[in-house]
Design a protein around this motif. Structure first.
Motif, PDB file in Angstrom:
ATOM      1  N   GLY A   1      23.603  29.458  33.236  1.00  0.00           N
ATOM      2  CA  GLY A   1      23.478  28.070  32.823  1.00  0.00           C
ATOM      3  C   GLY A   1      24.660  27.178  33.138  1.00  0.00           C
ATOM      4  N   LEU A   2      25.664  27.705  33.814  1.00  0.00           N
ATOM      5  CA  LEU A   2      26.844  26.909  34.147  1.00  0.00           C
ATOM      6  C   LEU A   2      27.021  26.829  35.661  1.00  0.00           C
ATOM      7  CD1 LEU A   2      29.482  28.239  31.564  1.00  0.00           C
ATOM      8  CD2 LEU A   2      28.105  26.150  31.407  1.00  0.00           C
ATOM      9  N   GLY A   3      27.667  25.768  36.103  1.00  0.00           N
ATOM     10  CA  GLY A   3      28.062  25.697  37.499  1.00  0.00           C
ATOM     11  C   GLY A   3      29.289  26.566  37.720  1.00  0.00           C
ATOM     12  N   SER A   4      29.443  27.115  38.912  1.00  0.00           N
ATOM     13  CA  SER A   4      30.584  27.994  39.148  1.00  0.00           C
ATOM     14  C   SER A   4      30.932  28.058  40.628  1.00  0.00           C
ATOM     15  CB  SER A   4      30.299  29.403  38.629  1.00  0.00           C
ATOM     16  OG  SER A   4      29.273  30.027  39.383  1.00  0.00           O
ATOM     17  N   ARG A   5      32.133  28.529  40.888  1.00  0.00           N
ATOM     18  CA  ARG A   5      32.594  28.748  42.256  1.00  0.00           C
ATOM     19  C   ARG A   5      33.459  29.996  42.275  1.00  0.00           C
ATOM     20  NH1 ARG A   5      36.094  24.441  45.977  1.00  0.00           N
ATOM     21  NH2 ARG A   5      36.550  25.857  47.718  1.00  0.00           N
ATOM     22  N   VAL A   6      33.126  30.948  43.128  1.00  0.00           N
ATOM     23  CA  VAL A   6      33.928  32.164  43.261  1.00  0.00           C
ATOM     24  C   VAL A   6      35.231  31.821  43.979  1.00  0.00           C
ATOM     25  CG1 VAL A   6      34.069  34.445  44.302  1.00  0.00           C
ATOM     26  CG2 VAL A   6      31.935  33.702  43.237  1.00  0.00           C
ATOM     27  N   LEU A   7      36.335  32.258  43.403  1.00  0.00           N
ATOM     28  CA  LEU A   7      37.644  31.990  43.989  1.00  0.00           C
ATOM     29  C   LEU A   7      38.187  33.194  44.746  1.00  0.00           C
ATOM     30  CD1 LEU A   7      39.199  30.121  40.937  1.00  0.00           C
ATOM     31  CD2 LEU A   7      38.160  29.109  42.981  1.00  0.00           C
ATOM     32  N   VAL A   8      37.976  34.383  44.196  1.00  0.00           N
ATOM     33  CA  VAL A   8      38.481  35.604  44.845  1.00  0.00           C
ATOM     34  C   VAL A   8      37.885  36.806  44.138  1.00  0.00           C
ATOM     35  CG1 VAL A   8      40.516  35.839  43.347  1.00  0.00           C
ATOM     36  CG2 VAL A   8      40.616  36.693  45.704  1.00  0.00           C
ATOM     37  N   ALA A   9      37.804  37.916  44.852  1.00  0.00           N
ATOM     38  CA  ALA A   9      37.408  39.190  44.247  1.00  0.00           C
ATOM     39  C   ALA A   9      38.655  39.908  43.755  1.00  0.00           C
ATOM     40  CB  ALA A   9      36.665  40.051  45.263  1.00  0.00           C
ATOM     41  N   ASP A  10      38.522  40.592  42.624  1.00  0.00           N
ATOM     42  CA  ASP A  10      39.640  41.303  42.028  1.00  0.00           C
ATOM     43  C   ASP A  10      39.273  42.771  41.895  1.00  0.00           C
ATOM     44  OD1 ASP A  10      42.112  41.705  40.619  1.00  0.00           O
ATOM     45  OD2 ASP A  10      40.982  41.706  38.740  1.00  0.00           O
ATOM     46  N   GLU A  11      40.122  43.653  42.374  1.00  0.00           N
ATOM     47  CA  GLU A  11      39.857  45.094  42.327  1.00  0.00           C
ATOM     48  C   GLU A  11      40.341  45.690  41.013  1.00  0.00           C
ATOM     49  OE1 GLU A  11      40.839  49.190  44.846  1.00  0.00           O
ATOM     50  OE2 GLU A  11      41.949  47.334  45.236  1.00  0.00           O
ATOM     51  N   LEU A  12      39.499  46.517  40.417  1.00  0.00           N
ATOM     52  CA  LEU A  12      39.879  47.270  39.229  1.00  0.00           C
ATOM     53  C   LEU A  12      40.172  48.709  39.629  1.00  0.00           C
ATOM     54  CD1 LEU A  12      37.166  45.979  36.727  1.00  0.00           C
ATOM     55  CD2 LEU A  12      39.491  45.118  37.062  1.00  0.00           C
ATOM     56  N   VAL A  13      41.153  49.318  38.976  1.00  0.00           N
ATOM     57  CA  VAL A  13      41.547  50.685  39.299  1.00  0.00           C
ATOM     58  C   VAL A  13      41.642  51.503  38.020  1.00  0.00           C
ATOM     59  CG1 VAL A  13      42.769  50.070  41.408  1.00  0.00           C
ATOM     60  CG2 VAL A  13      43.999  50.062  39.235  1.00  0.00           C
ATOM     61  N   VAL A  14      41.411  52.799  38.154  1.00  0.00           N
ATOM     62  CA  VAL A  14      41.569  53.727  37.041  1.00  0.00           C
ATOM     63  C   VAL A  14      42.998  54.254  37.083  1.00  0.00           C
ATOM     64  CG1 VAL A  14      40.780  55.882  35.994  1.00  0.00           C
ATOM     65  CG2 VAL A  14      39.143  54.365  37.144  1.00  0.00           C
ATOM     66  N   VAL A  15      43.682  54.196  35.951  1.00  0.00           N
ATOM     67  CA  VAL A  15      45.075  54.651  35.895  1.00  0.00           C
ATOM     68  C   VAL A  15      45.266  55.616  34.726  1.00  0.00           C
ATOM     69  CG1 VAL A  15      46.016  52.600  37.012  1.00  0.00           C
ATOM     70  CG2 VAL A  15      45.761  52.630  34.524  1.00  0.00           C
ATOM     71  N   VAL A  16      46.228  56.511  34.893  1.00  0.00           N
ATOM     72  CA  VAL A  16      46.565  57.491  33.855  1.00  0.00           C
ATOM     73  C   VAL A  16      48.079  57.666  33.806  1.00  0.00           C
ATOM     74  CG1 VAL A  16      44.402  58.769  34.039  1.00  0.00           C
ATOM     75  CG2 VAL A  16      46.344  59.428  35.464  1.00  0.00           C
TER      76      VAL A  16
END
Length: 244
Positions: A91-106
């Protein structure tokens, strides 16, 4: 004489207050709200660029999780927001700015720090993790990705800040899934290790500008969105770096 001077002093103060109020009303202002990761790791550079373009502009920034940002924009409390997540808010207008990578850390002491085979999606789903709070864009992204492979295990902990998650993960309590932006310095220092994942599991989310559909960003708000997109398009790709 003191009594005679009081009306003059009061009038002078009233005049100064009136001038200050008029100045505030005439000065260009922009009020935005951003999710925590974006506010900590992206907004400062975007606002610095906006400052160069519009030095007269006063910017007010609120920080919340993605769900709270979406609600504030949807309720027209704030004209422009920045969120993170796998999907655009409905229901909102939007614009993708960048993709962000998620990582698994221990932590370096965790068994996954030295394992030689990748962690499978099912294994990650079955493992209690250190999670962000409900409403976080990081949590929504990870939850959506893991649900395909089974109901995610009960969290080992639910924490409201990236700093708390990193500290808890360093203690060895459990793995965490975080933005590479947040953990890059920990990976370089070797205080946390990145875990290899099976190629079938891709953990990415989008950083988006959002606004009410009836009021797309214009003026300073439009400038900020355009500058953010331009800066992110020109940013070098962050390369994978593991501690093991």
């Amino acid at each position: 004489m003191v009594e005679l001077g009081r009306p003059v002093l009061a009038a002078g103060l009233a005049l100064m207050d009136g001038v200050a109020k008029l100045h505030r009303e005439l000065s260009p202002q922009l009020h935005v709200i951003a999710s925590k990761t974006i506010a900590d790791h992206r907004i400062p550079q975007w606002l610095a660029a906006l400052r160069k373009l519009r030095p007269e502009l006063a910017v007010e920034l609120d920080v919340a999780n993605s769900q709270q940002v979406t609600t504030a924009v949807r309720d027209r409390e704030i004209v422009l927001g920045f969120v993170e997540g796998p999907q655009a808010p409905a229901g909102l207008g939007s614009r993708v700015l960048v993709a962000d990578e998620l990582v698994v850390v221990v932590a370096p002491t965790h068994p996954w720090a030295t394992r030689t085979r990748p962690v499978s999606p099912r294994e990650l789903a079955d493992t209690p993790l250190v999670w962000r709070e409900k409403g976080s864009g990081t949590r929504d992204t990870v939850w959506a990705a893991l649900q395909i492979h089974g109901t995610p295990a009960r969290p080992a902990a639910e924490l409201g800040s990236a700093a708390a998650i990193l500290a808890t993960t360093r203690s060895g309590l459990a793995p965490a899934v975080v933005s590479r932006l947040i953990v890059a310095h920990e990976l370089r220092a070797g205080t946390l290790y990145e875990v290899d994942l099976d190629d079938s599991l891709i953990l990415t989310r989008k950083f988006r500008a959002i606004w009410h559909r009836s009021t797309p960003p214009s003026g300073p708000a439009g400038d900020l969105v355009d500058l953010a997109a331009r800066i992110e398009a020109a940013r070098p790709t962050v390369r994978r770096s593991t501690g093991n």
